[in-house]
Design a protein around this motif. Structure first.
Motif, PDB file in Angstrom:
ATOM      1  N   SER A 146     -17.644 -10.111 -22.698  1.00 27.36           N
ATOM      2  CA  SER A 146     -17.942  -9.901 -24.107  1.00 27.36           C
ATOM      3  C   SER A 146     -18.046  -8.477 -24.703  1.00 27.36           C
ATOM      4  O   SER A 146     -18.879  -7.855 -23.981  1.00 27.36           O
ATOM      5  CB  SER A 146     -18.770 -10.755 -24.966  1.00 27.36           C
ATOM      6  OG  SER A 146     -18.520 -12.321 -24.478  1.00 27.36           O
ATOM      7  N   ILE A 185     -18.498 -18.933 -22.974  1.00 30.24           N
ATOM      8  CA  ILE A 185     -18.034 -19.435 -24.188  1.00 30.24           C
ATOM      9  C   ILE A 185     -17.550 -20.560 -24.097  1.00 30.24           C
ATOM     10  O   ILE A 185     -17.068 -21.336 -23.101  1.00 30.24           O
ATOM     11  CB  ILE A 185     -16.979 -18.487 -24.720  1.00 30.24           C
ATOM     12  CG1 ILE A 185     -15.741 -18.347 -23.750  1.00 30.24           C
ATOM     13  CG2 ILE A 185     -17.473 -16.986 -24.741  1.00 30.24           C
ATOM     14  CD1 ILE A 185     -14.669 -17.756 -24.323  1.00 30.24           C
ATOM     15  N   ILE A 205     -15.372 -19.627 -31.585  1.00 27.69           N
ATOM     16  CA  ILE A 205     -14.243 -18.824 -30.900  1.00 27.69           C
ATOM     17  C   ILE A 205     -12.945 -19.645 -30.760  1.00 27.69           C
ATOM     18  O   ILE A 205     -12.889 -20.589 -30.548  1.00 27.69           O
ATOM     19  CB  ILE A 205     -14.814 -18.291 -29.495  1.00 27.69           C
ATOM     20  CG1 ILE A 205     -16.115 -17.614 -29.669  1.00 27.69           C
ATOM     21  CG2 ILE A 205     -13.701 -17.504 -28.792  1.00 27.69           C
ATOM     22  CD1 ILE A 205     -16.946 -17.191 -28.158  1.00 27.69           C
ATOM     23  N   GLY A 253     -15.962 -10.456 -32.055  1.00 20.74           N
ATOM     24  CA  GLY A 253     -16.148 -10.579 -30.545  1.00 20.74           C
ATOM     25  C   GLY A 253     -14.885 -10.452 -30.117  1.00 20.74           C
ATOM     26  O   GLY A 253     -13.909 -11.392 -30.203  1.00 20.74           O
ATOM     27  N   LYS A 281     -21.895 -10.067 -20.222  1.00 19.84           N
ATOM     28  CA  LYS A 281     -21.481 -11.336 -19.752  1.00 19.84           C
ATOM     29  C   LYS A 281     -21.865 -12.428 -20.300  1.00 19.84           C
ATOM     30  O   LYS A 281     -22.802 -12.576 -20.750  1.00 19.84           O
ATOM     31  CB  LYS A 281     -21.610 -11.449 -18.047  1.00 19.84           C
ATOM     32  CG  LYS A 281     -20.866 -10.330 -17.155  1.00 19.84           C
ATOM     33  CD  LYS A 281     -20.765 -10.794 -15.865  1.00 19.84           C
ATOM     34  CE  LYS A 281     -19.619  -9.697 -15.028  1.00 19.84           C
ATOM     35  NZ  LYS A 281     -19.277 -10.181 -13.962  1.00 19.84           N
ATOM     36  N   SER A 282     -20.963 -13.278 -20.632  1.00 18.66           N
ATOM     37  CA  SER A 282     -21.350 -14.493 -21.389  1.00 18.66           C
ATOM     38  C   SER A 282     -20.585 -15.671 -20.940  1.00 18.66           C
ATOM     39  O   SER A 282     -19.954 -15.873 -19.883  1.00 18.66           O
ATOM     40  CB  SER A 282     -20.620 -14.142 -22.997  1.00 18.66           C
ATOM     41  OG  SER A 282     -19.410 -13.967 -22.469  1.00 18.66           O
ATOM     42  N   ASP A 321      -7.863 -14.008 -23.215  1.00 22.07           N
ATOM     43  CA  ASP A 321      -8.663 -13.138 -24.347  1.00 22.07           C
ATOM     44  C   ASP A 321      -8.745 -14.562 -25.496  1.00 22.07           C
ATOM     45  O   ASP A 321      -7.986 -15.244 -25.683  1.00 22.07           O
ATOM     46  CB  ASP A 321      -8.090 -12.081 -24.681  1.00 22.07           C
ATOM     47  CG  ASP A 321      -6.496 -12.287 -25.436  1.00 22.07           C
ATOM     48  OD1 ASP A 321      -6.471 -12.796 -26.452  1.00 22.07           O
ATOM     49  OD2 ASP A 321      -5.854 -12.092 -24.785  1.00 22.07           O
ATOM     50  N   ASP A 376     -13.648 -13.789 -17.144  1.00 24.40           N
ATOM     51  CA  ASP A 376     -14.542 -12.931 -16.387  1.00 24.40           C
ATOM     52  C   ASP A 376     -13.890 -13.122 -14.852  1.00 24.40           C
ATOM     53  O   ASP A 376     -14.669 -13.998 -14.082  1.00 24.40           O
ATOM     54  CB  ASP A 376     -15.937 -13.514 -16.353  1.00 24.40           C
ATOM     55  CG  ASP A 376     -16.896 -12.513 -15.403  1.00 24.40           C
ATOM     56  OD1 ASP A 376     -16.477 -11.700 -14.914  1.00 24.40           O
ATOM     57  OD2 ASP A 376     -18.093 -12.975 -15.177  1.00 24.40           O
ATOM     58  N   SER A 394     -14.235 -22.158 -26.337  1.00 25.01           N
ATOM     59  CA  SER A 394     -13.125 -21.831 -27.315  1.00 25.01           C
ATOM     60  C   SER A 394     -12.940 -23.027 -27.954  1.00 25.01           C
ATOM     61  O   SER A 394     -12.843 -24.044 -27.622  1.00 25.01           O
ATOM     62  CB  SER A 394     -11.850 -21.271 -26.549  1.00 25.01           C
ATOM     63  OG  SER A 394     -11.116 -21.363 -27.639  1.00 25.01           O
ATOM     64  N   ALA A 406     -17.043 -15.407 -19.570  1.00 23.60           N
ATOM     65  CA  ALA A 406     -16.431 -14.426 -20.051  1.00 23.60           C
ATOM     66  C   ALA A 406     -17.135 -13.074 -20.048  1.00 23.60           C
ATOM     67  O   ALA A 406     -18.310 -12.996 -19.680  1.00 23.60           O
ATOM     68  CB  ALA A 406     -16.038 -14.733 -21.575  1.00 23.60           C
ATOM     69  N   HIS A 450     -13.603 -11.722 -26.403  1.00 22.24           N
ATOM     70  CA  HIS A 450     -14.125 -12.325 -25.207  1.00 22.24           C
ATOM     71  C   HIS A 450     -12.897 -12.350 -23.933  1.00 22.24           C
ATOM     72  O   HIS A 450     -11.877 -13.168 -24.369  1.00 22.24           O
ATOM     73  CB  HIS A 450     -14.637 -13.677 -25.442  1.00 22.24           C
ATOM     74  CG  HIS A 450     -15.756 -13.743 -26.575  1.00 22.24           C
ATOM     75  ND1 HIS A 450     -16.784 -13.249 -26.573  1.00 22.24           N
ATOM     76  CD2 HIS A 450     -15.272 -13.802 -27.853  1.00 22.24           C
ATOM     77  CE1 HIS A 450     -17.450 -13.277 -27.777  1.00 22.24           C
ATOM     78  NE2 HIS A 450     -16.570 -13.763 -28.603  1.00 22.24           N
TER      79      HIS A 450
END
Length: 959
Positions: free
Chosen positions: A548, A569, A462, A490, A566-567, A475, A495, A571, A546, A492
């Motif tokens: 997503s 991540i 990502i 995706g 909800k995730s 984002d 959150d 980056s 995040a 993301h």
């Protein structure tokens, strides 16, 4: 202990019911004085060491404040010379009920121990509570409770002296009958050591009209008369908006009317100030006129000299007589004020007049000048300062107000930033300790429980793509091939709602601020920096929470299915738009990030093509980037922002995510989903665009968004490549503002977003900087089973009120950003004179409005000196042209103009334009020589700094 009150009430079916009310009273409430031997000791900041220095009293004393003092004289109370004040709980409740902003200001004083304010819960104390008498008005009851508390303090602590501060004449007289020392604010302030400065801050009461005072304005109707008139359909309620081009013209936005109601002249405006909710009376249709074609700027007409205003009003009447039938608007006049929208205004003093009374010139040109009483005029001439309006008597040309506080010397950048924020009502104080206490403690770590509750996407490549210098990254994107020759895409989003829980001080503060505000060299965060630039920011190489939105797509960008969760991540890289573009274009790069970006770009082009085919508009407005000196923070260069394909790529997926989320939350919350609509503009809004297109040989079809989009696409000219951009800029001016609303407050056909040509839209993709997105995240979390709901989330009326604040704050943030750009552009041009290419955007009766693409500036080129008629130009109203001899100037014609900054009016600096090309004898000026192009004595120094300055602090601005 409880006290009870019972009463008998007859219900609808004729039965009598007995109601009993209980009121909790106590005998252990602390009076606030540490020397008291009767009360239980509780922390208090009241102290004998602080002395109130009012010469009316020969003894040290403690002030007990009446409600009206706090509501009307808060500017005085905020001064540190006033202390040792007792705020009764009765008063506090009434202040909170009547004005939440004043309540917040009061509590900030109470929370400051150096001010020595104390809240006494008089309405629950056994000795100070009294029940309300039958038929007693609530104001009289509250006044009685205040006097009772004063008497109790005098009896409870006979060695202390207490004074009631009240501006209510009846309450003051009754207090004196009870032998309570009572004075008005004016009396008290006049006998303070620092009464000169404080006297300026006193709110002045409405002046009594002298017998020989001549009325300038018609009288306002009473509230009851306005309400009856509105109910009977004889009057209409709406919000007054002052014209930006003509200070003697305004519009009233009446709900249900396709067009705004036009009001003109002093009597037509009738003391309405921009933002006021007014009652307007419609004229007979035979008296309707068109908006003025004249650009009228208030050049500082003195109160004594009104000839210019009368001359301008005569021009308006002349214009009204010549109104064309197809251009007339509903016309009326303001007959009363329903609700004032007065606030604090920034500005300077006008001229060098002596005396007690001065004229204050607001920075916002849509606000009238204000008459103030001040004893410190000499000091204030060098300052920008704040004034608030107190009243606008019928016999006064200007509203009356009072001085609040000085901001700093005129022209200082720190002062100007403060002015921009205050003038646009941007909350910008430091976050309170209560708000900061809601933040997570560092070091913040992801736990095993967090992982169990979320989808783990840390193994996916990502990346984020943002402007350079962006720290609030909300984002990130990914795209990877999956089975069946399909792609998983995706979006993301940070959150933020995980950290901001409903109802906390942090949540309430974010809801109040509503949005992050971006100035040229400053960012006013909606949430504390720990969240905005750290824990919520999706920075490269760091694990983050995040929300997503993931689609399964084919390679034609058709969505096969969508899921939300909800995730967690991580980056892989935080890239700028330019870096992402270079990665896409560099064929030698074939890593997973490069392939992901290329697929995203390919899909984005298909998505955009599909949107445009459905009628989405591609509008335009000049976006300016100002390069700042990293040391002095002075502007080095002004230029139009460079756009890349990757700008559009990110935009397309943010739009798609917002549309997908809108569909999901509306499905589960049909009455309280927070959506965003863009109303279809009334056809009359497009008159300037249709007229300009017609004169250029283009038929601008405005019956639908799709036809308008096609008309704009077709309007091109090989000899004038900038013409299409100008038409799109003109089309942008015709639009209404997009607004937030709860789904249950509108019919489904009103959900439509005109600019995007989609039936449903919301904001989900920027929760770090927009509170609306946080609400949408909470709704989506409930639909996904990731979080639980709470009462206000499903309360339609609460959501309506929230949306009103969001819409207001977003509009003000937009205006503040523009004002910051304007100030720094002016700063850059000081001392410079240069010739630049421009285009005629509008042809007015007395001016040409010129767009200068290089700097994104719009300036007026006046065709005659103020108050005179041009003997060179002839205005053709039918064709919207100006003729000079054999030369005819149309809208969108190319010109060359000489630019310089007129700083004579330091409040409203403006660009002065002179025509260079086409050359018109007796009007145009000769082109500048190369050596004359810039008269900056620090040219070499500026160039040296420019080379070493990196582009920092470019703020995030996404659709």
């Amino acid at each position: 202990m409880f006290t009870t009150k019972s009463f008998i009430k007859k219900n609808k079916i004729g039965n009598y019911l007995k109601h009993v009310r209980e009121h909790y009273i106590r005998d252990d409430i602390f009076c606030g004085f540490s020397c008291c031997e009767t009360c239980s000791l509780v922390e208090s900041s009241l102290t004998e060491e602080y002395v109130n220095k009012c010469s009316l009293f020969k003894f040290n004393h403690y002030l007990i404040l009446d409600t009206n003092i706090i509501l009307e004289q808060m500017d005085v109370l905020e001064e540190p010379i006033i202390g040792n004040c007792i705020i009764l709980h009765t008063v506090l409740k009434e202040v909170k009920h009547r004005s939440l902003p004043i309540y917040k200001r009061l509590m900030s004083i109470v929370d400051n121990p150096s001010r020595h304010f104390y809240i006494f819960t008089n309405d629950h104390h056994k000795d100070t509570f009294m029940p309300q008498k039958d038929g007693e008005l609530i104001n009289d009851y509250n006044d009685r409770l205040i006097r009772k508390a004063c008497s109790w303090y005098m009896d409870h602590l006979p060695n202390k002296k207490f004074v009631l501060l009240t501006d209510d004449r009846a309450n003051k007289n009754l207090a004196k009958e009870d032998e309570i020392p009572a004075v008005t604010t004016t009396e008290y302030v006049k006998h303070l050591d620092e009464q000169v400065a404080l006297g300026d801050k006193l709110k002045k009461k409405d002046s009594e009209v002298q017998k020989d005072a001549k009325s300038i304005f018609p009288p306002h109707l009473s509230t009851s008369a306005m309400l009856i008139g509105i109910k009977e359909g004889k009057l209409y309620q709406g919000t007054f908006r002052a014209s930006r081009d003509n200070f003697l013209e305004g519009f009233v936005n009446v709900e249900g009317f396709e067009d705004n109601v036009l009001v003109q002249g002093r009597k037509g405006l009738n003391r309405a100030v921009d933002g006021d909710v007014v009652a307007v009376q419609m004229f007979d249709k035979t008296e309707w006129v068109s908006p003025s074609e004249i650009v009228l700027e208030d050049e500082g007409v003195s109160e004594e000299n009104i000839k210019d205003i009368q001359k301008n009003e005569n021009e308006l009447k002349k214009n009204a007589k010549n109104s064309k039938k197809d251009e007339i608007r509903p016309t009326g006049c303001v007959v009363g004020i329903i609700r004032r929208k007065w606030r604090q205004y920034c500005g300077i003093l006008q001229g060098n007049s002596d005396g007690l009374y001065q004229i204050f010139v607001p920075a916002d040109s849509s606000i009238p000048k204000i008459r103030i009483e001040t004893r410190q005029a000499e000091f204030l001439r060098s300052q920008k300062f704040i004034v608030t309006i107190d009243s606008w008597p019928q016999h006064s040309r200007y509203p009356h107000g009072h001085f609040v506080r000085a901001l700093g010397k005129i022209g200082q950048q720190s002062t100007e930033n403060e002015v921009v924020l205050l003038e646009h009502d941007v909350p910008h104080s430091q976050f309170s300790e209560e708000v900061l206490s809601c933040l997570p403690k560092l070091p913040w770590l992801i736990t095993d429980d967090d992982v169990k509750k979320r989808v783990d996407l840390r193994g996916i490549d990502i990346c984020s793509v943002d402007p350079p210098g962006c720290t609030d990254i909300d984002d990130a994107l990914h795209c990877r091939p999956i089975e069946g020759d399909r792609l998983e895409v995706g979006v993301h989003i940070a959150d933020v709602s995980h950290f901001i829980r409903p109802g906390t001080a942090l949540d309430l503060e974010a809801a109040s601020r509503a949005t992050t505000v971006y100035l040229i060299n400053k960012r006013i965060d909606m949430v504390p920096e720990l969240l905005s630039s750290n824990l919520c920011s999706l920075r490269g190489g760091e694990e983050r929470f995040a929300f997503s939105c993931i689609w399964e797509m084919d390679k034609e960008a058709n969505i096969i299915n969508t899921r939300f969760h909800k995730s967690i991540i991580k980056s892989k890289k935080a890239m700028t738009y330019e870096e992402a573009q270079i990665t896409i274009d560099d064929k030698s790069k074939n890593d997973s990030i490069a392939q992901s970006l290329r697929n995203l770009n390919m899909l984005a082009k298909i998505l955009k093509k599909g949107r445009l085919q459905k009628g989405a508009l591609v509008l335009a407005s000049p976006e300016v980037k100002i390069r700042m000196d990293s040391e002095t923070m002075e502007p080095l260069d002004v230029e139009i922002k460079k756009m890349f394909e990757t700008n559009s790529m990110v935009e397309e997926f943010m739009l798609l995510a917002n549309i997908s989320v809108a569909q999901k939350i509306l499905e589960d919350f049909p009455d309280c989903a927070m959506l965003r609509r863009h109303p279809t503009p009334p056809s009359t809004n497009f008159d300037p665009l249709v007229k300009a297109g017609k004169h250029l040989g283009f038929d601008m079809k405005i019956d639908s968004g799709k036809n308008l989009a096609q008309s704009l696409d077709d309007a091109t000219c090989e000899t004038n490549p900038y013409l299409n951009t100008m038409l799109r800029i003109l089309a942008t001016r015709c639009m209404l503002q997009a607004v937030y609303f709860p789904s249950g407050a509108m019919q489904k056909d009103e959900y439509f977003h005109y600019g995007l040509a989609v039936p449903l839209y919301t904001h989900f993709t920027s929760p770090i900087r927009r509170y609306a997105d946080i609400i949408v995240h909470r709704l989506l979390a409930v639909t996904c089973g990731a979080d639980s709901t709470y009462p206000n989330l499903l309360n339609k009326q609460k959501t309506v009120e929230l949306c009103q604040n969001l819409n207001y704050r977003n509009r003000m943030a937009q205006y503040a950003g523009r004002a910051s750009v304007a100030f720094n552009t002016h700063l850059f041009f000081k001392g410079k004179v240069q010739d630049e290419e421009g285009y005629v955007l509008y042809v007015r009766k007395n001016a040409l409005q010129i767009l200068i693409p290089k700097y994104g500036l719009e300036c007026n080129l006046f065709l005659a000196t103020k108050g005179e008629t041009s003997n060179i130009f002839e205005y053709d109203e039918d064709n919207q042209t100006q003729k000079a001899g054999n030369l005819i100037i149309h809208s969108f014609d190319r010109v060359v103009v000489r630019m310089s900054l007129d700083s004579k009016n330091i409040q409203h600096e403006k660009f002065t334009l002179q025509l260079v090309e086409p050359f018109i004898e007796g009007f145009s000026v000769q082109p500048l020589g190369q050596t004359e192009m810039e008269v900056d004595t620090n040219e070499a120094k500026t160039d040296k700094k420019r080379k070493s300055t990196s582009e920092k602090g470019n703020n995030k601005r996404k659709s």
